[in-house]
Design an enzyme around this catalytic site. Sequence first.
Site, PDB file in Angstrom:
ATOM      1  N   LYS A  32       2.320   7.070  -4.386  1.00  0.00           N
ATOM      2  CA  LYS A  32       1.141   6.441  -4.980  1.00  0.00           C
ATOM      3  C   LYS A  32      -0.158   7.163  -4.606  1.00  0.00           C
ATOM      4  CE  LYS A  32       0.042   3.053  -1.397  1.00  0.00           C
ATOM      5  NZ  LYS A  32      -1.232   3.728  -1.064  1.00  0.00           N
ATOM      6  N   THR A  33      -0.255   7.689  -3.382  1.00  0.00           N
ATOM      7  CA  THR A  33      -1.488   8.385  -2.981  1.00  0.00           C
ATOM      8  C   THR A  33      -1.689   9.631  -3.839  1.00  0.00           C
ATOM      9  OG1 THR A  33      -1.228   7.584  -0.714  1.00  0.00           O
ATOM     10  CG2 THR A  33      -2.752   9.413  -1.060  1.00  0.00           C
ATOM     11  N   ASP A 211      -6.881   0.982  -4.410  1.00  0.00           N
ATOM     12  CA  ASP A 211      -5.600   1.268  -3.775  1.00  0.00           C
ATOM     13  C   ASP A 211      -5.180   0.070  -2.921  1.00  0.00           C
ATOM     14  OD1 ASP A 211      -3.372   2.699  -3.031  1.00  0.00           O
ATOM     15  OD2 ASP A 211      -4.382   3.788  -1.429  1.00  0.00           O
ATOM     16  N   GLU A 212      -3.881  -0.087  -2.692  1.00  0.00           N
ATOM     17  CA  GLU A 212      -3.330  -1.183  -1.870  1.00  0.00           C
ATOM     18  C   GLU A 212      -3.850  -2.538  -2.354  1.00  0.00           C
ATOM     19  OE1 GLU A 212      -0.990  -0.605   0.059  1.00  0.00           O
ATOM     20  OE2 GLU A 212      -1.204   1.365   0.989  1.00  0.00           O
ATOM     21  N   GLN A 242       5.106  -5.466  -0.795  1.00  0.00           N
ATOM     22  CA  GLN A 242       4.570  -5.074   0.513  1.00  0.00           C
ATOM     23  C   GLN A 242       3.322  -5.870   0.882  1.00  0.00           C
ATOM     24  OE1 GLN A 242       4.941  -0.767   1.678  1.00  0.00           O
ATOM     25  NE2 GLN A 242       5.205  -0.481  -0.520  1.00  0.00           N
ATOM     26  N   ARG A 575      10.499   1.905   5.928  1.00  0.00           N
ATOM     27  CA  ARG A 575       9.826   2.903   6.763  1.00  0.00           C
ATOM     28  C   ARG A 575      10.772   4.057   7.093  1.00  0.00           C
ATOM     29  NH1 ARG A 575       5.777   2.276   4.850  1.00  0.00           N
ATOM     30  NH2 ARG A 575       6.952   0.841   3.551  1.00  0.00           N
TER      31      ARG A 575
END
Length: 684
Positions: A32-33, A211-212, A242, A575
């Site tokens: 996504k980044t 973002d997020e 998340q 993770r």
Amino acid sequence: MDCLTGLNDRQREAVIHNGTPLLILAGAGSGKTRVITTKIAFLIEEMGADPRSILAVTFTNKAAGEMKQRAVALSPAAAYAEICTFHSFGARFLRRYGESAGLRQDFNIIDDGDAVTLLSRLFPEYKKDECRAVYNAVQRAKDAALEPTDDLTLICDEPRFPDLYEAYQNRLKEINCADFGDLILRPLHALRQSEILRKKIQNRYKIILVDEYQDSNTAQFRLLQAMKGDDTYLCVVGDEDQSIYAFRGAEVGNILTFADCFPGTETIRLEQNYRSAGRILKAADSVISHNKQRLGKTLWTASSEEGICELRYFDDERAEAEFCVEILSDGKWEGSAVLYRTNAQASVFEQLFRQKGIPYTTLGTPGFFERKEVKDALAFLRLLLNPSDFAAFERIVNRPARGVGEKKMQKIVRESGRFGNDLIQAAASVAETDAKGGALAHFCALFGRALSDEDFTIGEAITFFFKESGLSDLYAKEDGGFSDREENIRALIDLSARYGKGREGLRFFLDSLALDTSFDMEEKRPGVNLATIHNTKGLEFDRVFITGVEDGILPSTRTENIEEERRLFYVAVTRARHALYITSAANRFRFGRSERQMPSPFLAELDKEAVDVFGRKTDEEGTVYPAGAVVEHEKYGQGRVLRSVCVGSQTVVHIMFADGIVRQILPKYTRLELIAKNGYEYDW
């Protein structure tokens, strides 16, 4: 454009999208980044957007810095875009338009400590811990976009709270200050009050990227609404699976209802995972698919690597930690992470890692032995053994406040010369001549009472001190009830149970802790990462251990939001890159005693083909009444299971019934009908 090279089809589609509002559902490890930074560059280089019209916001300075750096690498003009956190944007807004929000341009931003001090001076009748509770409630109100004149009953049922909130806000205005919550609420208020300013901002920022987005709170959502004009291009990136920060005010509903709130929204799912091996992804998806509050996505990988994915059952937390040590003996420390639900669980790992010479670092929080409450307990124990320990005395003599200021401290030090440098006797002597020395005298008397039993255990001494000194009450008031601090003290008590009694046992305990901390000073030494699951979001590791996956811990009994707990487990699983070890103990020291543990209900949701199981092969014996289940009792009616524990051979189920009373029921002797295994989806 060269920057599109290497993007997969969905990533490319998200980058080149324009016009209607866009929701990018970006699964864990889906790049996504890269998508959002490439999108900034694409908008500038290919769409001709003025970089000064672009606002890209996220939630941490680190994330904003990385976003800026990567966008500028793709398009140097991106340096002129405003890429920052929500709160830094709010601060910049107020510097420019603060007068619309009642602030002069030279206002100061005060931190939490200054805010509590301000409240203490405003309301001298309130103790400092009570002022901290008021401040925490004020921040919750601001996160929810509520002002003093709004209905605040869901935030705080204290009748005076609206008046306290209003007086605090008025005082902030008088001294030209803003707190953290104001950096969102005041710009929102200004935009709501002034159509001219609202149009000005809408014309200034033609492109808004977030973002997020799953971490946004209500105030941040309202701010976006106010800033979006008819021709504003709005794009948000996030993952509802998340969303794990409800305790900080995050509202998962923001992302779930985005398409409803912004008509014409298009949704693009990024589902190809570039992080985790195949079996790890299957395990993650099999669990999160049980959530109802989600828009849905299925992670997949083009990699042929299956990876290691194991579920291991152990007799107790010591065996669990020893297993981790065994795996970590290969020396691959930096790429490994031991995760847990609460900080208190770290104590056994920290102690064993010290003993075995395995270096470690704690992420996002001080080490267990560096935490304030643990240091408080150890300071008392040090004074108990050596009443001349000035550092220990200075640390705890005024917690809670006992009127020992700088002048009185100097007097105690001078007086201690008469008593062989015994600070406790000196303080008692000073208290006798002080008309207001009652609290100090009580503090000094605690040491004599603690030593009256020569056969005391360390755990008994710690429990006695925290109760009688007032620290337990102080922590409860500061944190609004049960907190990690209380659980950390219990974890320290559990650690001390392995040492002897009396002064000799105490000396051995303190020496062991002091001698085992030598490598902690080597900050740059590589080490295993120890962290709560919350503190690892956004990170990734070659090898992950998720420990304490037991009913009552994960999911926690301290929350009724079973779906957020499941999201937390999902975050932990995702993770891992190559190896994942999920561990569960049958017995664990909790609340000062060894308790029988039930496996987490999440373990039953794991894809059996994806996970190798060692130890107990099934989980039927432990999940008959999992946390959250709705049951029917023949006398008390329906209730919700808080947790199940084994006491000897008996299963004891803790149930909150409709009358609000928690009762402990033994199913062996009482008829208990299971109505719904996941009662959080059931209206009872």
